[in-house]
Design a protein around this motif. Sequence first.
Motif: not given
Length: 158
Positions: A9-11, A107-109, A118-119, A135-136
């Motif tokens: 969702g954050g990505w 991988v991380q975002h 918003f998430k 945070g990721t």
Amino acid sequence: MTDAVRNVGGWMFDRVMAGWDVTVLISGAEDVRPLQILGANVLELERSLGSQGHGPMPHAIAVSGDLFEADARVRRGVLDALEHGTAEVLVWGDNCPVELDARIGSVQHRLSVAARAFKAQALTAAAISAPALGGTEVFRGGVPLTQLASVRDLVPIG
């Protein structure tokens, strides 16, 4: 839908804020409000995969490992994108499908502050109780060499 909000969702939100058109394919008559909160467009999976017309080709594909293994059409599309280097591929879930394990890495975002906010709202709208947002977001991913310079929001782990 809930799986996508929880895991990417954050990505998705950060991609929307960066100007990407984000479309999520869902199965069934689910409440799409959580995805709309993240800024995503929503289409029905069966109708989209079964249609003869082709829209623009995606530059990124994010898919649940469970859906990859369960739906041959999804599996073919993801493998085709990896083989031809046409799209960045992200897979979330507890297990990485064997067919992808050697082709994509962890991988991380790092979520923006806005993405976390918003998430959190999308999770609430989806009635998902989740631990405090980190945070990721971490998943498995592969980026075609032709896109490597343009994808800066994913960082290899380890």
